[in-house]
Scaffold this active site. Structure first.
Site, PDB file in Angstrom:
ATOM      1  N   CYS A 193       0.768  -0.969   0.031  1.00 10.27           N
ATOM      2  CA  CYS A 193       0.008  -0.017   0.109  1.00 10.27           C
ATOM      3  C   CYS A 193       1.018   1.384  -0.070  1.00 10.27           C
ATOM      4  O   CYS A 193       0.295   2.424  -0.484  1.00 10.27           O
ATOM      5  CB  CYS A 193      -0.876   0.010   1.143  1.00 10.27           C
ATOM      6  SG  CYS A 193      -0.198   0.021   2.714  1.00 10.27           S
TER       7      CYS A 193
ATOM      8  N   HIS B  27      -1.159   2.326   8.013  1.00 12.53           N
ATOM      9  CA  HIS B  27      -1.516   2.441   6.698  1.00 12.53           C
ATOM     10  C   HIS B  27      -1.268   3.566   6.107  1.00 12.53           C
ATOM     11  O   HIS B  27      -1.204   4.782   6.604  1.00 12.53           O
ATOM     12  CB  HIS B  27      -2.996   1.796   6.488  1.00 12.53           C
ATOM     13  CG  HIS B  27      -3.511   1.964   5.138  1.00 12.53           C
ATOM     14  ND1 HIS B  27      -2.796   1.086   4.133  1.00 12.53           N
ATOM     15  CD2 HIS B  27      -4.509   2.565   4.437  1.00 12.53           C
ATOM     16  CE1 HIS B  27      -3.583   1.282   3.076  1.00 12.53           C
ATOM     17  NE2 HIS B  27      -4.409   2.033   3.213  1.00 12.53           N
TER      18      HIS B  27
ATOM     19  N   ASN C 144      -6.967   6.944  -0.157  1.00 12.55           N
ATOM     20  CA  ASN C 144      -6.584   5.453   0.597  1.00 12.55           C
ATOM     21  C   ASN C 144      -6.472   4.777  -0.824  1.00 12.55           C
ATOM     22  O   ASN C 144      -7.489   4.746  -1.533  1.00 12.55           O
ATOM     23  CB  ASN C 144      -7.947   4.886   1.215  1.00 12.55           C
ATOM     24  CG  ASN C 144      -7.578   3.605   1.681  1.00 12.55           C
ATOM     25  OD1 ASN C 144      -6.546   3.012   1.399  1.00 12.55           O
ATOM     26  ND2 ASN C 144      -8.266   3.196   2.876  1.00 12.55           N
TER      27      ASN C 144
END
Length: 951
Positions: free
Chosen positions: A200, A384, A404
């Site tokens: 990510c 994250h 995101n």
């Protein structure tokens, strides 16, 4: 904490979608308990073990034990393997260890040209043979079908490290997508959807790039979709490098013939073409991809770029877990600084001069909860990575647009979709639409509260110039500034960005070794003790540290501090190579090549000054070596000559004693015989006298006849008749008694052979006579003088060689060199054999000693000014005095700096103490009132002995 995060998919930015869901774990053991073991073996006979002999306890003082420990702590053979594949030819260009003042984008343009040329050659070859391109270096289809999994898993210590990736099949782009297009309406942040890889952080970096038009196009530089070949460029260790891939991609589901569950679902009813229906449902378009995918079902740029990035690092597992800032550096060639929200001094300046310039001078990524692991707070996932796409200030409101990389999961606080802050006017002003697409707005205040770290990446254009230099250095266990440093010179006043970096171990995952490094530096202007600035510290990103400031023209020194961290759970590089050479040859070849190319930067290249100093030192060392060997040989030769002379004297002395004894015995016999004859004659005379009793007149004595009453008959030496004996200049007394044997030499009496006898011992009446070899002084044989001692050698000194010729001939240079070579060979042959370690004696530090070696590089970006960088190493080739100590290198905020304050100089500085003592000696006044001066050589010696205390 770092090892835990790495195991879970990496530090900030390594979170997968599936990691957000709770999971259960089970634990258990199949081992039998102790009681069960006893019951199971109760019938077994008991074995009485003899007690182990007591170990010999080593008694030593605490300080001696500490000294012994540190003696064993460091490796006796420090170093690091720099070339793993020594037998393999490197076909790619060797990385640049030095870049001198070139344009910041020059390396990019060169890599692009190389990449396009590679793709063009591959296209011509494929068309010539009428085949699509198959990448022989990263063939994911062969890798999956044969169960090798080198493209999915990293190189392990002994066996394959399972990444947990379980793709079902591999197909080409043309077989997956109905209408494949590399770009559809350009590459944008909204295209990105993260797959099953924990990258990510990389997806967030791509989101950030996608928000600025043209940045992703600078990464994807060449392609031929018909042939199926694609070329990309990535920034690695200070320079751009190209990567070529084919168009094969991993799919989630297996092929129809290999499937079981899905095929049964398809065939549960009558179908015209079950296989085609299976393909359309499970193996078509973006939704079928195992890893990253674009939002549009037919767009292909994202999965292909992710594949190229994975190939550059060796496999897909290597890009799990990371930092958005590092991803931005790899994609843009920029420089990233890690900023903590709690460390921002002026939040107003941060907003106006940095955040508002996002997508212009800077790119931003952010993360939350990096210290406490996984969590979910108001729609924000901790650990994250997110990207900051936009920052605006409208009607007094400061708002930021974030995204995101999952393409879902949004902030639920103020300014979130559906919150009360939104009005139709604001919807129009911000051009926003509601929907769970991963993009959301939040206020600047909430941004600083909810996100703890920001990765700020500065971009460079043609106005910036860059200079780069790399080197290798040994890192001790103690943490201090290195003796090796970098110097750079700025021609005129200009803003500069200074970057100290180490090799990116992600590109050769599995071969990183036991050590990781944390970097820092400080900048001094030449000739100034106080430093100007220290590097901006990073808590997580350890690949590089930076400092940005504006400097005046001049020379500057960059002092480095490198902290090494050892992981005992990892194997040394040489052991990993040994363990994988048989089982995973292809994998080791690819990763080993990346290792060699990276470490080629750290090869030490001598400067002209270092070369001159090395040659001078080698010449000095060789001269000293030859002098020492010649002195040693001359000493041995003189000693040998001395021993030969002593042996000669002993032999002469023994021969002289034997001759003297023989002469004495012979003369004694002659004297006895003469005496016997004399006695007979006297007896005959007496008998005649008795007959002539009437005769009273004495018979007159003949001339030369000895008096029978008062004189003994004089003996004449036979040596007087020997013509071979030279005449002596010293006189000897006439013998009144028969010569007796010479007494044994006295050990306590020693007199030089050349000295004459003392006057008290000289006979009164002497006359020059000839003498024999029997120990008399002045004798010369073959031109060599014998010891000048009396007969019998009572005073012979066998250590006195003054009468012999003691001159020794000189030794030639060739003989000296031969002796040096022979001594080296003998020393090598005398080395003890390497024995296996003794567990009773060798401890853990001897088995695995400290051996940390880092490869670091300095890049200096300057705007509107030329700059040159060079590395300054310690005097490795010169002999350094053992008493010479390094300069004190303490930071201002180091508590130990108190020990060297000005007020304590006299207390802590031996040099000043010696100077003060010297002054006192200079000023001492004797009684006559004159000053007593210190000798100049003594004064110079005291000046050179000064040293600085290391705190």
């Amino acid at each position: 904490m770092l090892s835990y995060i790495k195991a879970k998919g990496g530090a900030r930015g390594g979170l997968k979608k599936d990691d957000a869901r709770p999971s259960s774990t089970t634990s258990g053991s199949d081992d039998l308990s102790r009681d069960e073991d006893l019951n199971k073996n109760k019938d077994a006979p008991y074995i009485v073990m003899a007690p182990a002999p007591p170990r010999k306890v080593k008694h030593q003082s605490p300080q001696a034990a500490i000294d012994e420990f540190w003696e064993k702590f460091d490796s006796k053979t420090p170093g690091r393997g720099k070339s793993l594949l020594f037998a393999c030819s490197v076909t790619e260009a060797v990385p640049k260890g030095t870049i001198k003042g070139e344009n910041a984008v020059a390396s990019y343009e060169e890599a692009v040209a190389i990449c396009k040329d590679k793709v063009a050659k591959i296209v011509r070859e494929c068309k010539r043979v009428n085949q699509k391109y198959r990448d022989p270096h990263f063939d994911i289809e062969f890798d999956l079908k044969w169960g090798v999994r080198d493209c999915l898993t990293m190189l392990g210590d002994t066996t394959e490290v399972d990444s947990g990736f379980r793709p079902g099949s591999v197909k080409r782009v043309g077989d997956i997508f109905d209408n494949p297009k590399f770009y559809i309406s350009g590459a944008t942040a909204n295209d990105i959807r993260q797959g099953r890889d924990g990258d990510c952080w990389f997806m967030a970096a791509l989101c950030t790039l996608g928000n600025k038009p043209g940045l992703i196009d600078k990464v994807c530089v060449a392609r031929n979709e018909e042939v199926g070949v694609y070329g990309f460029v990535f920034h690695r260790d200070g320079e751009w490098r190209s990567e070529i891939i084919d168009d094969k991609l991993y799919l989630t589901k297996p092929d129809y013939d290999e499937s079981w569950i899905e095929r049964n679902l398809i065939e549960d009813r009558q179908r015209i073409n079950s296989e085609e229906d299976y393909r359309k449902i499970y193996q078509s378009n973006s939704g079928a991809l195992f890893f990253a995918q674009c939002e549009d079902p037919n767009e292909t740029w994202l999965p292909l770029l992710e594949k190229a990035y994975a190939k550059a690092h060796g496999d897909y597992a290597a890009i799990e877990g990371g930092f958005t800032g590092e991803g931005l550096e790899d994609l843009t060639g920029g420089v990233t600084t890690e900023i903590f929200s709690t460390d921002i001094l002026d939040k107003e300046y941060f907003w106006k001069e940095e955040l508002l310039k996002v997508n212009k001078d800077f790119l931003f990524g952010c993360a939350a909860g990096i210290f406490w692991g996984r969590g979910y707070r108001k729609g924000i996932y901790e650990g994250h990575a997110y990207s900051i796409m936009k920052a605006v200030e409208i009607d007094g409101k400061r708002l930021c647009l974030l995204r995101n990389p999952w393409g879902e999961g949004e902030w639920t606080g103020a300014w979130s979709d559906g919150s009360k802050e939104w009005t139709p006017e604001w919807m129009q002003k911000l051009d926003h639409r509601f929907g769970d697409d991963g993009a959301f707005w939040m206020s600047y205040e909430d941004l600083l509260k909810k996100y703890q770290t920001f990765d700020r990446t500065r971009l460079f254009d043609e106005e910036w110039k860059v200079t780069q230099q790399w080197t290798s250095l040994t890192v001790p266990w103690t943490v201090d500034y290195q003796d090796t440093k970098f110097n750079f010179t700025l021609k005129k006043k200009a803003p500069v960005v200074i970057v100290l970096s180490q090799l990116d171990g992600r590109y050769f995952s599995g071969l990183e070794g036991q050590y990781s490094f944390k970097l820092s530096f400080r900048v001094h202007k030449a000739g100034e003790e106080d430093y100007i600035v220290r590097s901006h510290g990073n808590y997580w990103m350890r690949r590089s540290v930076t400092a940005e400031l504006e400097l005046e023209p001049g020379e500057y020194h960059v002092l480095m501090k490198v902290e090494a961290i050892k992981s005992d759970g990892c194997l040394p590089v040489e052991d990993v190579v040994r363990n994988n050479a048989k089982e995973r040859r292809d994998k080791l070849l690819r990763i080993g090549l990346a290792y060699d190319l990276a470490h080629a930067k750290g090869q030490l290249s001598e400067t002209d000054e270092e070369k001159k100093a090395r040659k001078k030192a080698e010449s000095k060392k060789k001269t000293k070596e030859k002098k020492d060997m010649k002195d040693k040989l001359m000493k041995e030769k003189r000693k040998r000559k001395h021993n030969e002379n002593k042996e000669t004297f002993k032999q002469r002395a023994a021969a002289a004693k034997r001759k003297a004894k023989a002469k004495a015995q012979e003369e004694k016999k002659k004297a006895a015989k003469e005496q016997e004859n004399t006695d007979k004659k006297d007896a005959k005379d007496i008998k005649g006298d008795l007959k002539d009793t009437d005769q009273t007149t004495e018979t007159p004595k003949k001339d030369g006849e000895p008096d029978a009453k008062t004189e003994e008959p004089q003996t004449v030496s036979a040596a007087s008749k020997d013509p071979t004996v030279e005449k002596v200049t010293q006189a000897i007394p006439a013998a009144e008694e028969p010569v007796a044997p010479a007494p044994a030499p006295k050990e306590e009496v020693s007199r030089p052979a050349a000295d004459p006898l003392p006057s008290a011992e000289k006979p009164k009446d002497t006359a020059p006579v000839q003498t024999t070899l029997a120990g008399l002084p002045g004798l010369r044989i073959n031109g060599i003088s014998a010891p000048s001692s009396v007969a019998g050698f009572d005073d012979f000194d066998e250590d006195d060689l003054s009468d012999l010729n003691s001159n020794v001939s000189d030794i030639t240079s060739g003989v000296v060199e031969d002796e040096i070579a022979a001594a080296k060979l003998a020393a090598e042959a005398a080395l003890p054999p390497i024995l296996p370690p003794d567990d009773d004696e060798e401890d853990e530090f001897e088995r695995d000693p400290w051996n940390a070696v880092a490869v670091v590089g300095l890049r200096v970006y300057s705007k509107e000014s030329g700059v040159s960088v060079k590395v300054v190493r310690p005097r490795l080739s010169e002999e350094v005095d053992k008493d010479e100590k390094a300069e004190v290198k303490l930071d201002i905020d180091d508590s130990n700096v108190d020990a060297v304050k000005d007020g304590d100089d006299k207390k802590n500085d031996p040099e000043k103490e010696q100077t003060e003592s010297l002054k006192k000696k200079d000023e001492v006044k004797p009684e006559d009132g004159e000053k007593k001066q210190v000798d100049g050589s003594q004064k110079a010696e005291l000046e050179t002995e000064g040293s600085v205390v290391m705190v």
